[in-house]
Scaffold this motif. Structure first.
Motif, PDB file in Angstrom:
ATOM      1  N   ASP A  91    -102.537 -35.240 -47.406  1.00 47.03           N
ATOM      2  CA  ASP A  91    -101.798 -36.468 -47.707  1.00 47.03           C
ATOM      3  C   ASP A  91    -100.585 -36.129 -48.569  1.00 47.03           C
ATOM      4  OD1 ASP A  91    -101.109 -39.111 -49.001  1.00 47.03           O
ATOM      5  OD2 ASP A  91    -102.851 -39.747 -47.839  1.00 47.03           O
ATOM      6  N   ASN A  92     -99.442 -36.763 -48.287  1.00 48.35           N
ATOM      7  CA  ASN A  92     -98.229 -36.432 -49.038  1.00 48.35           C
ATOM      8  C   ASN A  92     -98.147 -37.136 -50.387  1.00 48.35           C
ATOM      9  OD1 ASN A  92     -97.834 -38.972 -47.935  1.00 48.35           O
ATOM     10  ND2 ASN A  92     -95.679 -38.655 -47.461  1.00 48.35           N
ATOM     11  N   ARG A  93     -99.158 -37.916 -50.750  1.00 45.72           N
ATOM     12  CA  ARG A  93     -99.205 -38.590 -52.052  1.00 45.72           C
ATOM     13  C   ARG A  93    -100.194 -37.875 -52.962  1.00 45.72           C
ATOM     14  NH1 ARG A  93    -101.194 -44.078 -49.841  1.00 45.72           N
ATOM     15  NH2 ARG A  93    -102.302 -42.544 -48.562  1.00 45.72           N
ATOM     16  N   THR A  94     -99.869 -37.798 -54.242  1.00 44.29           N
ATOM     17  CA  THR A  94    -100.651 -36.980 -55.166  1.00 44.29           C
ATOM     18  C   THR A  94    -102.072 -37.501 -55.358  1.00 44.29           C
ATOM     19  OG1 THR A  94     -98.656 -36.279 -56.340  1.00 44.29           O
ATOM     20  CG2 THR A  94    -100.747 -36.067 -57.522  1.00 44.29           C
ATOM     21  N   LEU A  95    -102.238 -38.767 -55.681  1.00 44.71           N
ATOM     22  CA  LEU A  95    -103.581 -39.269 -55.983  1.00 44.71           C
ATOM     23  C   LEU A  95    -104.491 -39.294 -54.754  1.00 44.71           C
ATOM     24  CD1 LEU A  95    -102.988 -42.059 -58.661  1.00 44.71           C
ATOM     25  CD2 LEU A  95    -103.502 -39.635 -58.965  1.00 44.71           C
TER      26      LEU A  95
END
Length: 403
Positions: A308-312
């Motif tokens: 996933d390209n989002r951190t969380l």
């Protein structure tokens, strides 16, 4: 303002907004008509959709068709109005610290999409977001990191694509009487400032296969299609995914990531720095992101929840695959949220893009109060506790040091 005469709720909200954000106060001073945004609390309580934002941005551009300067002014007014809406949702407690950066990112997406549409590309052309922009993680003062891809094989195709790219940089980044929409940065493209501004899909494929570097693979972990030709964008993302996530990630590559991180710390903060910096300092956002990205490169092949390209969400994916201890995940999650809240509050109070504690005692007191702490000592104690915990995780998982 007549619009507020019979709306004590709006007056109260505006007073709270202006008292908490110098930036919002400036936007309201320049555009008092924006006060209408606060007239309907029920509407303000709901985030706007990507489709609605894009439609509004496109309408703003079309309302000034035939007058390029006025088009740029209208696009910037759209951006400021929607940023003010997000700021109000932020300060009035109507949006979470996770929703705020996503909403700011969608405003940028809408502006970029409207600008690309207005430029009418002559060849299939797509904008790809990287960095915080690609990761749906913009703050109020973030730059937009982008690269440009087109489809075509001739020199005429290349010239046409580069005209569109240069036009977009101007549409979004040029300084006008209304300011600039955003700083827009295309230096993460192959060969940096020495490389062509837009590159063909085939050119990217050839470059990554023959000359691509590890730092470029890491930067593409945040890849996201923004605007332009959607099919071309999807094909670029597929190429990026195949190059980023490979079955093996060697110890030499791990060492290269570690060396890169140490060099960034030394160059930007100075060796042995104790700077209270929530982005680059020990235990800050850079520690969290490098740790997550190293683990993505190591374990992301064939695992979409990790890539996933989002951190969380990537943190959650690593935990779900039992690659990240639940306690370490919680530590990094808390650290990420703290740093994001700090950066937003700092921007509201100072109007500056700053990741460090203010030198002025009064400014730090205001910052502490904005973040909900009774005193600066409480803020500093929480900062130290959170960042020390994050750094301990980083030392183990990124640098491979024993706890």
């Amino acid at each position: 303002l007549p619009v507020l005469r019979d709306s004590p709720i709006a007056i109260s909200d505006i007073a709270r907004l202006l008292g908490s954000s110098r930036v919002a106060a400036g936007w309201m001073r320049n555009h008092p008509e924006f006060a209408r945004l606060l007239m309907n609390p029920e509407e303000l309580a709901v985030a706007r959709t990507a489709g609605d934002l894009t439609a509004d941005a496109t309408e703003a551009m079309q309302s000034a068709a035939g007058d390029h300067d006025l088009q740029m002014a209208e696009l910037r007014r759209f951006v400021r109005r929607e940023q003010l809406r997000v700021a109000a949702r932020d300060i009035l407690g109507l949006a979470s610290i996770i929703e705020i950066p996503e909403e700011l990112t969608l405003i940028a997406d809408a502006a970029v999409a409207a600008a690309v549409d207005g430029l009418a590309p002559e060849v299939p052309f797509a904008v790809i977001g990287l960095g915080r922009y690609g990761g749906l993680d913009l703050s109020y003062a973030s730059d937009l990191d982008v690269i440009f891809v087109y489809e075509g094989a001739t020199s005429d195709d290349a010239r046409a694509a580069n005209r569109t790219a240069r036009g977009l940089l101007k549409e979004i980044g040029a300084q006008t009487a209304e300011g600039r929409a955003w700083e827009i940065d295309a230096r993460l493209r192959p060969e940096g400032e020495n490389g062509q501004l837009a590159r063909s899909l085939e050119g990217y494929e050839r470059y990554y296969a023959e000359r691509g570097q590890l730092w470029e693979r890491q930067s593409l972990l945040k890849r996201r299609f923004i605007a332009g030709d959607a099919d071309l964008g999807r094909r670029f993302l597929r190429l990026a995914d195949e190059w980023c996530y490979q079955p093996e990630f060697s110890e030499a590559e791990v060492d290269e990531i570690r060396t890169m991180k140490r060099r960034i710390e030394a160059e930007r903060l100075g060796s042995g720095s104790k700077a209270r910096d929530v982005k680059l300092g020990a235990g800050g956002l850079s520690d969290i992101e490098f740790t997550v990205q190293l683990m993505q490169l190591q374990h992301g092949f064939g695992r979409t929840s990790i890539s996933d390209n989002r951190t969380l969400p990537a943190l959650a994916g690593l935990s779900e695959h039992n690659l990240l201890d639940i306690g370490d995940r919680a530590t990094l999650d808390v650290g990420y949220r703290f740093c994001q809240r700090f950066r937003n509050a700092r921007y509201h109070l100072s109007g500056l893009s700053s990741d460090v504690f203010p030198d002025d005692e009064h400014e730090e007191h205001l910052l502490a109060r904005r973040l909900g702490y009774p005193s600066t000592k409480d803020l500093e104690a929480d900062y130290q506790e959170i960042t020390e915990a994050v750094r301990e995780v980083t030392d183990r998982l990124l640098y491979g040091e024993a706890s």
